[in-house]
Design a protein around this motif. Structure first.
Motif, mmCIF file in Angstrom:
data_model
loop_
_atom_site.group_PDB
_atom_site.id
_atom_site.type_symbol
_atom_site.label_atom_id
_atom_site.label_comp_id
_atom_site.label_asym_id
_atom_site.label_seq_id
_atom_site.Cartn_x
_atom_site.Cartn_y
_atom_site.Cartn_z
ATOM 1 N N ASN A 1 10.913 0.288 3.110
ATOM 2 C CA ASN A 1 9.755 0.969 3.981
ATOM 3 C C ASN A 1 10.190 2.076 4.776
ATOM 4 O O ASN A 1 11.373 2.305 5.066
ATOM 5 N N THR B 1 -3.753 -15.765 1.190
ATOM 6 C CA THR B 1 -4.855 -15.910 0.489
ATOM 7 C C THR B 1 -4.612 -15.687 -0.968
ATOM 8 O O THR B 1 -5.271 -15.420 -1.858
ATOM 9 N N ASP C 1 11.820 6.324 1.360
ATOM 10 C CA ASP C 1 10.736 6.643 0.419
ATOM 11 C C ASP C 1 10.898 5.778 -0.663
ATOM 12 O O ASP C 1 11.617 6.161 -1.448
ATOM 13 N N VAL D 1 0.578 -12.177 -3.117
ATOM 14 C CA VAL D 1 1.132 -12.979 -2.524
ATOM 15 C C VAL D 1 0.913 -12.895 -0.968
ATOM 16 O O VAL D 1 0.278 -12.016 -0.379
ATOM 17 N N SER E 1 0.774 -7.082 -2.264
ATOM 18 C CA SER E 1 0.074 -7.503 -0.865
ATOM 19 C C SER E 1 -1.479 -7.276 -1.295
ATOM 20 O O SER E 1 -2.021 -6.719 -2.157
ATOM 21 N N LYS F 1 0.793 -1.212 0.004
ATOM 22 C CA LYS F 1 0.162 -0.067 0.065
ATOM 23 C C LYS F 1 0.980 1.316 0.102
ATOM 24 O O LYS F 1 0.470 2.252 -0.361
ATOM 25 N N GLN G 1 0.001 -12.520 7.250
ATOM 26 C CA GLN G 1 -0.654 -13.095 6.254
ATOM 27 C C GLN G 1 0.445 -12.890 5.018
ATOM 28 O O GLN G 1 0.036 -13.762 3.939
ATOM 29 N N SER H 1 3.903 -3.547 4.763
ATOM 30 C CA SER H 1 4.268 -3.458 6.191
ATOM 31 C C SER H 1 4.562 -4.804 6.769
ATOM 32 O O SER H 1 5.417 -4.863 7.609
HETATM 33 C C1 LIG Z 1 -7.962 -13.881 6.425
HETATM 34 C C2 LIG Z 1 -6.721 -12.837 5.863
HETATM 35 C C3 LIG Z 1 -6.117 -13.350 4.908
HETATM 36 C C4 LIG Z 1 -5.150 -12.263 4.264
HETATM 37 N N1 LIG Z 1 -4.459 -12.778 3.118
HETATM 38 C C5 LIG Z 1 -3.520 -11.818 2.697
HETATM 39 C C6 LIG Z 1 -2.633 -12.215 1.752
HETATM 40 O O1 LIG Z 1 -2.638 -13.292 1.133
HETATM 41 N N2 LIG Z 1 -1.558 -11.336 1.216
HETATM 42 C C7 LIG Z 1 -1.484 -10.193 1.853
HETATM 43 O O2 LIG Z 1 -0.608 -9.246 1.383
HETATM 44 N N3 LIG Z 1 -2.144 -9.576 2.747
HETATM 45 C C8 LIG Z 1 -3.212 -10.715 3.310
HETATM 46 N N4 LIG Z 1 -4.107 -10.118 4.447
HETATM 47 C C9 LIG Z 1 -3.961 -8.829 4.580
HETATM 48 C C10 LIG Z 1 -2.768 -8.434 5.686
HETATM 49 O O3 LIG Z 1 -3.420 -8.785 7.051
HETATM 50 C C11 LIG Z 1 -2.481 -6.904 5.637
HETATM 51 O O4 LIG Z 1 -3.587 -6.091 5.880
HETATM 52 C C12 LIG Z 1 -1.825 -6.566 4.177
HETATM 53 O O5 LIG Z 1 -0.781 -7.336 3.993
HETATM 54 C C13 LIG Z 1 -1.410 -5.241 4.403
HETATM 55 O O6 LIG Z 1 -0.899 -4.727 2.897
HETATM 56 P P1 LIG Z 1 0.358 -3.597 2.903
HETATM 57 O O7 LIG Z 1 1.500 -4.048 3.620
HETATM 58 O O8 LIG Z 1 0.489 -3.511 1.591
HETATM 59 O O9 LIG Z 1 -0.508 -2.499 3.553
HETATM 60 P P2 LIG Z 1 0.002 -1.433 4.813
HETATM 61 O O10 LIG Z 1 -0.178 -2.282 6.165
HETATM 62 O O11 LIG Z 1 -1.066 -0.421 4.967
HETATM 63 O O12 LIG Z 1 1.412 -0.846 4.702
HETATM 64 C C14 LIG Z 1 1.855 -0.241 3.935
HETATM 65 C C15 LIG Z 1 3.311 0.282 4.411
HETATM 66 O O13 LIG Z 1 3.997 0.945 3.261
HETATM 67 C C16 LIG Z 1 4.867 1.657 4.084
HETATM 68 N N5 LIG Z 1 4.863 3.096 3.193
HETATM 69 C C17 LIG Z 1 4.022 4.021 3.191
HETATM 70 N N6 LIG Z 1 4.371 4.997 2.256
HETATM 71 C C18 LIG Z 1 5.700 4.415 1.751
HETATM 72 C C19 LIG Z 1 6.569 5.049 0.980
HETATM 73 N N7 LIG Z 1 6.285 6.249 0.286
HETATM 74 N N8 LIG Z 1 7.780 4.301 0.543
HETATM 75 C C20 LIG Z 1 8.018 3.173 1.451
HETATM 76 N N9 LIG Z 1 7.076 2.647 2.149
HETATM 77 C C21 LIG Z 1 5.772 3.341 2.494
HETATM 78 C C22 LIG Z 1 4.107 1.828 5.566
HETATM 79 O O14 LIG Z 1 5.337 2.339 6.337
HETATM 80 C C23 LIG Z 1 3.546 0.557 5.619
HETATM 81 O O15 LIG Z 1 4.552 -0.146 6.325
HETATM 82 C C24 LIG Z 1 -5.050 -10.988 4.901
HETATM 83 C C25 LIG Z 1 -6.029 -10.623 5.845
HETATM 84 C C26 LIG Z 1 -6.802 -11.502 6.350
HETATM 85 C C27 LIG Z 1 -7.659 -11.132 7.578
#
Ligand SMILES: Cc1cc2nc3c(=O)[nH]c(=O)nc-3n(C[C@H](O)[C@H](O)[C@H](O)COP(=O)(O)OP(=O)(O)OC[C@H]3O[C@@H](n4cnc5c(N)ncnc54)[C@H](O)[C@@H]3O)c2cc1C
Ligand SMILES: Cc1cc2nc3c(=O)[nH]c(=O)nc-3n(C[C@H](O)[C@H](O)[C@H](O)COP(=O)(O)OP(=O)(O)OC[C@H]3O[C@@H](n4cnc5c(N)ncnc54)[C@H](O)[C@@H]3O)c2cc1C
Ligand SMILES: Nc1ncnc2c1ncn2[C@@H]1O[C@H](COP(=O)(O)O)[C@@H](O)[C@H]1O
Lengths: 431, 276, 345
Positions: C299, C265, C317, C262, C247, C222, C284, C280
Motif C-alpha cells: 500500500n 459480504t 506503489d 472477499v 475488495s 481500489k 469489512q 485499505s
Molecule cells: C455492509 C457493508 C459490507 C461491506 N462488505 C465488504 C466486503 O465484503 N468486502 C470488502 O472488501 N469491502 C466491504 N465493504 C466496504 C469496505 O467498508 C471498504 O469500503 C472497502 O473494503 C474498501 O476497498 P478498498 O480497500 O479497495 O478501497 P479504499 O478504501 O479506497 O483503499 C484503497 C487503498 O489503496 C491504496 N493505494 C492507492 N494507490 C495505490 C498504489 N498505486 N499502490 C498501492 N496502494 C495504493 C490507498 O492507500 C488505499 O489504502 C462493506 C461495506 C459495508 C458498509
C-alpha cells in the motif's frame, strides 16, 4: 396523475424542515423530500444554533432537542504567526434557560427536527433527489425526482435545497454564484474527552465556548476560522470566499491543516482524533445576491435564497425564520384559493421587513469591501499583534514612545489618511 | 402467490463500535439498517409477485424501532408488514427466534395463506443463517438455503425450482410448495424504489403484535428462557502486532517479499526445494 | 433431559461425489483434542451412497467410531433426508458435542438438526475448547462483523452443537492402519414421500474463482485503479498459481464480478498466503481474510489499516512493485526448476 400535496418542500435542512413543520402543524398536506440518507446526514455547519428562531417554531426545544452545549463564552482571536490578540465575553446568564445559543451537530439535530415535522403530519422521504420543478403554463406544479415514477404534484413547491440551489437556478431565479458570493469552508469534527474540553476551555460540563479566529487563520484572505466545543468533540474549521482561495492559490484542506498546527491552536487539539471531515459552501453574497424568491407555485428559502449573514455567521436561524414565513404565506394563499406569485409575494415582503432583510441590508457592502481591500485581513491583524507586543514588552522604552512607534507602524506605507479611510470604510459597512 | 418475508433490523456493522470497557456493543454508535440480505429477499418476493400475482407480507421480530426496517421493505414493494414486539421475546437465540416467528407465521397462514417463505442468507449482526432453516423445520416445509436464482414456479403443480449455491458450483433443486428459501445477494439487484412506494412507506404503519396476539404460545420457548445458548464472554479479537515493514527501494522490497512468500514454499512448485 | 446420558464428540463428515470434504477431516483434528480432554470417543457421522469404504480414512484421521448410513436416498445432500437421519442418530446415541463444517450444506443441516432435536447451535466458530470443571463446550466466534469475539455456551441442552469455519482447524497427521469401530445404521424414508429432489448439480470445476478453497489469493483493492491494474494483479496471480480476490470497491467499480469479493459480504477466505494490493483494510474486508496464514500487504499509505492485519508490509506503489514481484517470482520458479533449489532463502 399521481398524488397531489398542498406543499412539497425540497430539502430537509433547517429551512425546509421549519417550513414543513409549520405547514403540517396547520393542517396542510406536506411532502418533505431529502436527498441524504436521513436529514442531516450530509449537512454541515460550524455549529452555532441560535435559540430565538428555533424557539418560535418549537417552544422550549432545548428540553428535548439533541444539542451539544449552550454557549456561555464567545471569544475572538486575532491571530498572527506566533501571537494573537484576543477578546471575549463570558456570561453565566447564558448557562441558564432560556440560554442564548447552542453548539449542535447537524447530523443529529436535523434528524430530530425532521422527526418533529413528521410528528406534525409531514411526510418525509429520504434518499430521493429532486431533479427539477415541473412547470406547466409557466407555473410550478410539482417536482420530478430521480426515482422511477418520480413525478409528484403540489400547489406550492418550496425550494430549501441549500446553497447551490440548482432547482432555483433551473427556474432562472439566479445565475451561477460568482466566486466572491460563496465561501468554501472545510471543517473537522474531532473527538475529545469531556474532561479535556472542560479543562482547556475553562468551562463546566454543560457550558460551551465559541471561538472566531481572524487573520493568519485564512492567510489574510477574507474569511474566518472557528473552534466550537461540543459535548465530547470539537468542531474546527476555516473558510474564505472562493475568490479568496483562488486569488491566494490555497487549498482548503491545507488551510485547515495549517490552522490545526498553528502554535496558538495546537495545544487545544492535543490528543484529539478526527471523526469527520466536511466541506461545504456558504452563501455570502448577502443582500445584493438574494435571488428571485417567489414565482407562481414556488418559493425559495434558506441558503437557497442566500440568506446568510456572513459577518455574524448567522445562517440556520435565517433559514428557519424564512421557512416559517414561507409556510405562513402558503396558509394565507390557501385561504385565497390560489398560489400565484402575487398571492405568495407577501413572503418576500415579510422577509425584507424582518430582521433578515434588515440585517442583510445593513451589511450589504461588507463582504465586498473587505474583499476589495485585503488590507484589513492581511495587514491590520498582524499590526494589532505587533502593537500589543510592543506595548506589553517591558524593555525600558517609555510607553509614550511605544505608542508613537505603534502609530507609525500603522500608518507606514498607507499614510495617516489611508488608515483613516480604512477605518471609516470598515465602520461604514458594519455600522 | 402469497409470499412471506422474514426481515430483521440490524446495526450497521460498518460503523459499529465496541465499548472497550464492557466489551459490549455500543448500539447508539451504529445506525440500524435493514439486513442487506433481507432486502434482496423482499426484492425477490416483489419480483415473483409481479409475475405470479398475490401479495408480499413482511414479518419481523424486534424492538419498536424495527418498524423503520419494515417501512424500508414497503419502499421495495412489500404490501404489508407485521412486527412482533414484546419484552418476552427479548434475548432470543436462533432457536427461540425461529419459534416466535413460526408462531406468527402460523397465525398469518390461517388468516391469509402462505405459499412461500423467504429469508436472508444470514443477518449481518448474528451472522448465523440458522433462523431460516429453523422456521422451515417448525413449519415442516423444506428449507432451500443459499438460493441464487429462482428458475421456475409452477403454481398449478405447487412446486418450484431454484439454484442453490454450493462451494464448487450450484445445484438445481425442486421442491413442493410451500417451502422456505434463504437468499444470497446474487439473486437480484435491489431496485431503486419508485416514488409512489416511497410515499406509501412514509405513510405506512406496520401492524404490531405482542405475545398475546399469537395463539397457543409456549412462553417457556420464548426469549431468553427459550434460548439454549448464552453468550459466555466477549473480548476484542487479538490485534496482531502489525506488519513487519520492509524498507528500502522497490527492488529490495520486491526481493524481500519473494523471500517471505517462500516461507510457504510448499505452495509453489519450486522443484527441489525441500518440503517444509 | 438427563445430560449425563450424553457422551462423545461427533463430527459430521461431509462428502461430495463420495469424496470427503476437507473440513470434516479438520474437525476430526479439532474434535480429537476435545474428546481427549473429556476422555470420550471421537465419532464421525458419514452419510451417502457407496461411502462406507471411506470410514477407514476417518479412523486414520483420528475417529474412534464411525456411524455410517449408506443408502441411495442419501446419495445427494437434501435437508429433509439428512436431517431425519442425523436426528435419529442423535436421539439414539446421544453425543455431547457435535461439530459440522460451516459449508453451505453443513450449515443447512446443523440448523435443521438443532431445531429437530431442540438444542443450541453456535455458527461459524473459529475457536473450540472445553471447560472441564463444568464439562461445558466453549465455542467462540467473531461477532458483529468481526469487531468482537464471543464465546457461546449451551448449558442445559445436549448435544452442544457448532458449525466451524473451514480451514481454521488443523487436520491431524493421518496414522496409516489406525482402526476403529464401524457402526452401520439405516434410514427409513421413501423417495415418494419426499418433498424435494435434486435435479442437477453443476460443478464448476474449472471455476476461475473459488476463493474459499484457494491456497493462495492475490487480492486487489481500489489502489489498482482500473482494468490495467487488474491485469497486472492477474499476471502476478498467474505466476503464483493463485486465485484473484478483490475488495468490494473494486467489484463496485465493475472491474470484476462479485465472485471475487472477499469480506463480510463476499467470501470468507483462509488461504495459506494472502497478498493484499492497494487495499485499505476496512474491517469489512479484514474479517473475510484475517485468518489467512500469511498475509502480505502492499500500500502507498504507511498508515493503511491493512498493515495492522498483515504479517509483512511494504509501503510501495503497486504499479512499481507488482510487476517486479511477478518477474522476481518467475525467476525463482525457473531457477528452482533448473538448479534444483532455491537460491537464497
Ligand atoms: C455492509 C457493508 C459490507 C461491506 N462488505 C465488504 C466486503 O465484503 N468486502 C470488502 O472488501 N469491502 C466491504 N465493504 C466496504 C469496505 O467498508 C471498504 O469500503 C472497502 O473494503 C474498501 O476497498 P478498498 O480497500 O479497495 O478501497 P479504499 O478504501 O479506497 O483503499 C484503497 C487503498 O489503496 C491504496 N493505494 C492507492 N494507490 C495505490 C498504489 N498505486 N499502490 C498501492 N496502494 C495504493 C490507498 O492507500 C488505499 O489504502 C462493506 C461495506 C459495508 C458498509
Ligand atoms: C462550515 C459552515 C459553518 C456554518 N456555521 C454556522 C453557524 O455556526 N451558525 C449558523 O446559524 N449557520 C452556520 N452556517 C450556515 C448554515 O449551515 C446554513 O445557513 C443553513 O444550514 C441553511 O439551511 P438550509 O435548510 O437552507 O440549507 P441546508 O442546511 O444546506 O439544507 C439543504 C438540504 O437540502 C437537501 N437537498 C439539496 N438538494 C436537494 C435536491 N435536489 N433534492 C432533495 N434534497 C436536496 C440537502 O441534502 C440538505 O439536507 C454554516 C455553514 C457552514 C458551511
Ligand atoms: N428477529 C428476526 N425477525 C425476522 N426475521 C429474522 C429475525 N432474525 C432472523 N431473521 C431471518 O432469518 C435470516 C437469518 O438470520 P440469522 O439466522 O440471524 O443469521 C434473516 O436474514 C432473516 O430473514
Amino acid at each position: 396523475m399521481s398524488e397531489k400535496f398542498d406543499v412539497i418542500v425540497v430539502g430537509a435542512g433547517p429551512a425546509g424542515t421549519s417550513c414543513a413543520y409549520t405547514a403540517a402543524k396547520n393542517g396542510l398536506k406536506v411532502l418533505l423530500i431529502e436527498r441524504g440518507e436521513f436529514p442531516g446526514a450530509k449537512n454541515v455547519m460550524g455549529g452555532i444554533l441560535y435559540r430565538k428562531q428555533m424557539e418560535e417554531i418549537i417552544p422550549e426545544f432545548w428540553k428535548e432537542a439533541p444539542l451539544e452545549r449552550p454557549v456561555v463564552e464567545q471569544r475572538f482571536w486575532f491571530m498572527d504567526k506566533e501571537s494573537m490578540v484576543t477578546t471575549s465575553y463570558k456570561g453565566l446568564e447564558w448557562a441558564q434557560e432560556p440560554y442564548n445559543n447552542f453548539t449542535v451537530l447537524r447530523a443529529k439535530f436535523d434528524k430530530w427536527f425532521a422527526d418533529k415535522a413528521v410528528e406534525q403530519g409531514a411526510l418525509l422521504i429520504n434518499e430521493t433527489v429532486v431533479t427539477e420543478c415541473i412547470v406547466e403554463d409557466e407555473k410550478v406544479v410539482g417536482v420530478r425526482t430521480d426515482r422511477p415514477d418520480g413525478e409528484i404534484y403540489a400547489d406550492v413547491v418550496v425550494l430549501a435545497d441549500g446553497v447551490n440551489s440548482l432547482l432555483a437556478k433551473k427556474l432562472g431565479f439566479h445565475k451561477e454564484w460568482k466566486p466572491e458570493e460563496v465561501a468554501l469552508t472545510v471543517m473537522e469534527v474531532m473527538k475529545m474527552p469531556k474532561g479535556s474540553i472542560n479543562e482547556r476551555f475553562n468551562v463546566e460540563d454543560n457550558q460551551g465556548v465559541s471561538v472566531e479566529i481572524f487573520g493568519e487563520s485564512t492567510k489574510g484572505a477574507l474569511g474566518t476560522a472557528f473552534l466550537y466545543t461540543n459535548k465530547d468533540s470539537i468542531n474546527i474549521g476555516v473558510g474564505t470566499t472562493l475568490s479568496g482561495m483562488i486569488k491566494k492559490k490555497m487549498k482548503p484542506h491545507q488551510l485547515l491543516e495549517e490552522l490545526k498546527s498553528h502554535p496558538m491552536i495546537k495545544p487545544y487539539l492535543e490528543g484529539a482524533e478526527t471523526l469527520e471531515y466536511l466541506a461545504h459552501l456558504i452563501p455570502e453574497g448577502g443582500y445584493n445576491s438574494i435571488p428571485k424568491l417567489v414565482g407562481d407555485g414556488v418559493m425559495v428559502i434558506g441558503d437557497a435564497a442566500q440568506l446568510v449573514n456572513a459577518i455574524h455567521r448567522e445562517g440556520s436561524n435565517m433559514a428557519m425564520a424564512s421557512g416559517k414565513m414561507a409556510a405562513e404565506t402558503i396558509l394565507k394563499a390557501k385561504e385565497l384559493g390560489e398560489f400565484t406569485e402575487r398571492n405568495l409575494d407577501s413572503y418576500r415582503t415579510d422577509l425584507y421587513d424582518s430582521f433578515i432583510g434588515k440585517d442583510l441590508k445593513k451589511y450589504k457592502d461588507a463582504a465586498h469591501t473587505f474583499e476589495e481591500h485585503p488590507v484589513y485581513f492581511e495587514q491590520y491583524v498582524p499590526l494589532m499583534n505587533r502593537a500589543m507586543s510592543t506595548m506589553f514588552t517591558v524593555d525600558g522604552t517609555a510607553k509614550w514612545d511605544k505608542q508613537k512607534k505603534i502609530m507609525n507602524s500603522f500608518t507606514a506605507g498607507r499614510g495617516k489618511l489611508g488608515v483613516a479611510k480604512d477605518l471609516y470604510r470598515a465602520w461604514r459597512v458594519v455600522k | 402467490m402469497n409470499i412471506l418475508v422474514c426481515i430483521k433490523q440490524v446495526p450497521d456493522t460498518k460503523i459499529i463500535k465496541i465499548n472497550p470497557k464492557t466489551n459490549t456493543l455500543d448500539r447508539s454508535s451504529a445506525p440500524a439498517i435493514l439486513n442487506p440480505y433481507d432486502a434482496h429477499a423482499v426484492q425477490e418476493a416483489v419480483r415473483l409477485k409481479e409475475v405470479h400475482g398475490g401479495k408480499v407480507t413482511v414479518l419481523s421480530m424486534g424492538p419498536p424501532q424495527a418498524k423503520v426496517a419494515i417501512k424500508k421493505c414497503v419502499e421495495i414493494g412489500a404490501d404489508e408488514g407485521y412486527l412482533i414486539s414484546d419484552r418476552r421475546f427479548a434475548g432470543a437465540d436462533t432457536l427461540a427466534t425461529s419459534y416466535a416467528l413460526y408462531k406468527a407465521i402460523q397465525k398469518l397462514m390461517d388468516e391469509q395463506g402462505i405459499d412461500l417463505v423467504l429469508c436472508g442468507k444470514h443477518a449481518i449482526d448474528g451472522d448465523t443463517g440458522q433462523v431460516g432453516p429453523g422456521i422451515a423445520r417448525r413449519m415442516e416445509i423444506p428449507p432451500l438455503t443459499n438460493v441464487i436464482k429462482v428458475e421456475e414456479v409452477d403454481l398449478k403443480e405447487k412446486r418450484m425450482k431454484v439454484r442453490r449455491k454450493i462451494e464448487d458450483g450450484y445445484e438445481l433443486i425442486q421442491s413442493e410448495l410451500p417451502c422456505l428459501l434463504t437468499v444470497e445477494k446474487e439473486i437480484n439487484d435491489v431496485a431503486y424504489s419508485p416514488l409512489p412506494n416511497m410515499i406509501k412507506a412514509a405513510r405506512y404503519n406496520p401492524i404490531v403484535w405482542t405475545v398475546d396476539d399469537l395463539d397457543d404460545v409456549d412462553i417457556k420457548q420464548l426469549g431468553l428462557k427459550g434460548s439454549p445458548t448464552i453468550v459466555g464472554k466477549m473480548w476484542p479479537p487479538e490485534k496482531s502486532a502489525g506488519a513487519e515493514m520492509i524498507d528500502g527501494d522497490v527492488k529490495k522490497q520486491a526481493k524481500a517479499l519473494v523471500e517471505h512468500m517462500l516461507e510457504k514454499r510448499e505452495l509453489f512448485e519450486v522443484k527441489g526445494g525441500e518440503k517444509v | 433431559m438427563n445430560m449425563e446420558e450424553y457422551r462423545g464428540v461427533w463430527v459430521f463428515i461431509e462428502q461430495r461425489n463420495g469424496e470427503l470434504v476437507d473440513v470434516g477431516l479438520e474437525l476430526l483434528g479439532a474434535g480429537r483434542d476435545l474428546a481427549d480432554k473429556l476422555e470420550v470417543d471421537l465419532c464421525g457421522i458419514l452419510l451417502g451412497h457407496n461411502v462406507k469404504d471411506r470410514a477407514k480414512d476417518l479412523f486414520e484421521y483420528g475417529a474412534d467410531k464411525v456411524y455410517v448410513i449408506d443408502d441411495p436416498i442419501l446419495e445427494l445432500y437434501r435437508t429433509e433426508t439428512y436431517m431425519k437421519a442425523v436426528g435419529d442418530l442423535v436421539r439414539k446415541y446421544k453425543p455431547e458435542i457435535f461439530l459440522y463444517g460451516a459449508t453451505a450444506n453443513g450449515k443447512d443441516l446443523a440448523s435443521a438438526v438443532a431445531t429437530e432435536v431442540m438444542t443450541g447451535l453456535t455458527a461459524d466458530t473459529t475457536l473450540l475448547d472445553v471447560n472441564l470443571d463444568k464439562r461445558l463446550f466453549e465455542a467462540s466466534r467473531p461477532a458483529f462483523g468481526g469487531n468482537i469475539m464471543a464465546t457461546i455456551l449451551c448449558k442445559k441442552h445436549r448435544p452442544q452443537m457448532a458449525t466451524v469455519r473451514p480451514k481454521v482447524m488443523k487436520k491431524a497427521d493421518p496414522q496409516p492402519g489406525r482402526e476403529g469401530e464401524l457402526i452401520e445404521e439405516s434410514i427409513s424414508v421413501q423417495e415418494e414421500n419426499l418433498k424435494t429432489k435434486v435435479i442437477d448439480i453443476v460443478r464448476d470445476t474449472n471455476k476461475a474463482v473459488n476463493l474459499e478453497e484457494a491456497d493462495i489469493i492475490v487480492a486487489a483493492g481500489k489502489g489498482i485503479k482500473d482494468e490495467k491494474g487488474w491485469k497486472m494483479v492477474e499476471e502476478l496471480a498467474d505466476v503464483l498459481n493463485a486465485t484473484v480476490g478483490a475488495s468490494r470497491d473494486v467489484v463496485e467499480m465493475g472491474i470484476c464480478g462479485h465472485e471475487h469479493q472477499v469480506g463480510q459480504t463476499g467470501a470468507t477466505v483462509t488461504p495459506k498466503l494472502y497478498i493484499a494490493i492497494g487495499i485499505s483494510g476496512a474491517v469489512q474486508h479484514v474479517v473475510g481474510m484475517q485468518n489467512s496464514e500469511l498475509i502480505i500487504a502492499i500500500n502507498t499509505d504507511p498508515d493503511a489499516a491493512i498493515f495492522n492485519a498483515s504479517h509483512y508490509g511494504v509501503v510501495a506503489d503497486a504499479f512499481e512493485i507488482v510487476p517486479l514481484l511477478t518477474e522476481e517470482f518467475r525467476k525463482v520458479l525457473q531457477s528452482g526448476a533448473e538448479e534444483g533449489g532455491v537460491a537464497h532463502v
